[in-house]
Design a protein around this motif. Structure first.
Motif, mmCIF file in Angstrom:
data_model
loop_
_atom_site.group_PDB
_atom_site.id
_atom_site.type_symbol
_atom_site.label_atom_id
_atom_site.label_comp_id
_atom_site.label_asym_id
_atom_site.label_seq_id
_atom_site.Cartn_x
_atom_site.Cartn_y
_atom_site.Cartn_z
ATOM 1 N N LYS A 267 -5.994 0.567 9.127
ATOM 2 C CA LYS A 267 -6.355 1.392 7.969
ATOM 3 C C LYS A 267 -6.681 0.557 6.725
ATOM 4 C CE LYS A 267 -3.379 5.244 9.405
ATOM 5 N NZ LYS A 267 -2.317 6.177 8.960
ATOM 6 N N ARG B 176 -4.731 6.270 4.205
ATOM 7 C CA ARG B 176 -4.899 4.836 4.425
ATOM 8 C C ARG B 176 -3.573 4.094 4.393
ATOM 9 N NH1 ARG B 176 -8.917 4.163 -0.468
ATOM 10 N NH2 ARG B 176 -8.782 1.931 0.003
ATOM 11 N N LYS C 137 0.843 -1.204 0.000
ATOM 12 C CA LYS C 137 0.000 0.000 0.000
ATOM 13 C C LYS C 137 0.874 1.248 0.000
ATOM 14 C CE LYS C 137 -3.590 0.244 2.776
ATOM 15 N NZ LYS C 137 -4.397 0.105 4.005
ATOM 16 N N ASP D 176 -5.796 -3.638 -0.391
ATOM 17 C CA ASP D 176 -6.340 -3.090 0.853
ATOM 18 C C ASP D 176 -7.356 -4.040 1.507
ATOM 19 O OD1 ASP D 176 -6.481 -1.092 2.780
ATOM 20 O OD2 ASP D 176 -8.156 -0.081 1.797
ATOM 21 N N SER E 44 -9.700 -1.003 4.348
ATOM 22 C CA SER E 44 -11.097 -0.686 4.051
ATOM 23 C C SER E 44 -11.992 -1.916 4.082
ATOM 24 C CB SER E 44 -11.199 -0.018 2.674
ATOM 25 O OG SER E 44 -10.693 -0.875 1.671
#
Length: 474
Positions: free
Chosen positions: A218, A470, A123, A192, A220
């Motif tokens: 963080k 995020r 990420k 994510d 989703s």
């Protein structure tokens, strides 16, 4: 410290086998992600009553101490540390004892821990690469804007084909880089997914709160299948694929910059700051940066191929083969992050030789297709028009003439439909202006491309700012 799995064994692992299976030499770089994930895991365990609040606080404090030691290169790694996860857990146990420190790994396997760390790392890396990509697209936009009206010979098969604007040519790379950016955006979402709670493969029997873990870390969303979660490396494959496509685009750009900088083309001149000389030939000015960009695409594509081969025969669920994913991902991320800003710097410093481009554009019968279209609009079938223009080109070549220099009496010998207005049709500027359709090379269209992409870049800056929220260490 005993191995995490050693109680079932009666013999010590042979030293060469231990060295062969160790991943510590390269997965050290994941220590911050591993500790961040471990802290969230411990807090979740305490929140769910799986361990006491007091034990949780002690373990978290020990994890934070280990992180400081690793950050300042004060942590002592041991040969017996198989990987960064083992090293961190050992460090915690040494600080607080095994009675409390041994609770760190409750309701967790290294299988879901490894998957978590790699997802968190990717990420961050994808966000960094997207930022570099956005900056490079701005460099391309600047080049297009400053060369908006410069006529340029468009090529197919490396042969002069039709006149375009140089800005149109640059914006073609703008389109490629936009797609590269958007692919990374999509894969960020695929990355994510929070895998903790999957355990070794079947999930865990403790009342863990996976949603809490996702919020703390963080993510989703959480993974939906524990077997897939510990063995899935699609997100890594997709990253390597996206990086390979990006590198192919940069390699194509590099090839053109190399060609354009040759004496034969002479369209550009590289800055002395980004060129090298020859140890033997004093006159040389070599495009080594571009050649290395072109060359490094091989290692990135190779990394993609390597991971595909690693994964192709693996049964569910986790297998140790998956340890091979990290070096491939790390090397690719490092390579792309190094190259993107360097490419931008080289492009900014490159001089466009407008006179040489103009001279080249005047040769090669670039408006031959326009001449054929001219005849078609006067009722000549296209195939016949194509044949007629081919004869005109041959005549001009044999007599060292351009279309503009060919007399009307000669034009008439080739076809009665030719008239004085042909001289406007074969004009380079008129040819370019006639391509006034969406995506065409007419100035109006290219200016719109530049404006639209500029707006897109500004929108993506805001999107990236939100996306970074995020991330972890970007």
């Amino acid at each position: 410290m005993k191995k995490l799995w050693g109680s079932r064994f009666t013999q010590e692992t042979e030293k060469r086998a231990l060295s062969f299976t160790s991943s510590l030499s390269f997965d050290k770089r994941l220590y911050r992600y591993d500790i961040l994930g471990s802290i969230a895991h411990v807090r979740m365990l305490a929140s769910c009553g799986i361990i006491s609040e007091g034990d949780g606080e002690v373990i978290v404090a020990a994890l934070e101490e280990v992180e400081k030691e690793m950050f300042h290169d004060q942590f002592s790694y041991l040969e017996s540390d198989e990987d960064i996860h083992t090293a961190i857990e050992r460090g915690v146990v040494e600080k607080v004892g095994s009675e409390i420190g041994g609770k760190l790994h409750t309701a967790r396997s290294r299988n879901d821990q490894v998957a978590l760390d790699l997802r968190m790392y990717l990420k961050d890396e994808q966000a960094k690469i997207m930022a570099f990509l956005g900056e490079l697209i701005e460099v391309v936009l600047s080049l297009a804007h400053h060369n908006l009206d410069l006529l340029f010979p468009g090529y197919t098969h490396l042969q002069r084909a039709q006149p375009v604007l140089l800005s149109h040519h640059f914006m073609a790379y703008g389109e490629m880089l936009r797609r590269d950016y958007e692919r990374l955006e999509i894969n960020f979402e695929h990355t994510d997914h929070m895998p903790l709670g999957s355990g070794a493969l079947a999930g865990v029997s403790y009342p863990v709160d996976r949603e809490m873990l996702a919020r703390e870390l963080k993510f989703s969303r959480i993974t939906r299948n524990s077997m897939d979660a510990v063995s899935d490396r699609d997100f890594a494959l997709e990253f390597l694929s996206n990086a390979s496509i990006l590198m192919v685009h940069l390699s194509r750009l590099a090839e053109e910059m190399i060609l354009w900088s040759t004496s034969e083309f002479g369209f550009i001149e590289l800055s002395d700051r980004y060129a090298t000389g020859s140890s033997m030939m004093p006159q040389k000015k070599n495009p080594d940066i571009w050649e290395l960009v072109r060359g490094k695409v091989g290692r990135v594509i190779g990394n993609l191929g390597s991971l595909l081969v690693v994964l192709k025969g693996l049964p569910l669920s986790y297998n140790r083969d998956l340890q091979e994913d990290k070096e491939l991902v790390f090397d690719t991320a490092d390579t792309v992050k190094e190259i993107l800003p360097l490419v931008g710097d080289v492009l900014r410093s490159t001089k466009i030789n407008q006179d040489r481009i103009a001279a080249s554009t005047s040769r090669g019968f670039l408006t031959a297709t326009d001449m054929a279209d001219y005849l078609v609009k006067k009722g000549v079938p296209f195939r016949k028009a194509h044949h007629i223009v081919g004869k005109v080109v041959l005549y001009c070549s044999q007599n060292s003439l351009t279309f503009e220099e060919l007399g009307m009496d000669i034009y008439k010998q080739f076809d009665r439909h030719f008239d004085q207005d042909i001289y406007e049709v074969v004009s380079l500027s008129k040819s370019i202006a006639s391509k006034n359709i969406v995506g065409g090379t007419a100035r109006q269209q290219v200016a719109y491309q530049i404006e639209e992409t500029t707006r897109w870049v500004e929108e993506k800056k805001e999107d990236l700012r939100k996306l970074r929220e995020r991330c972890y260490f970007v």
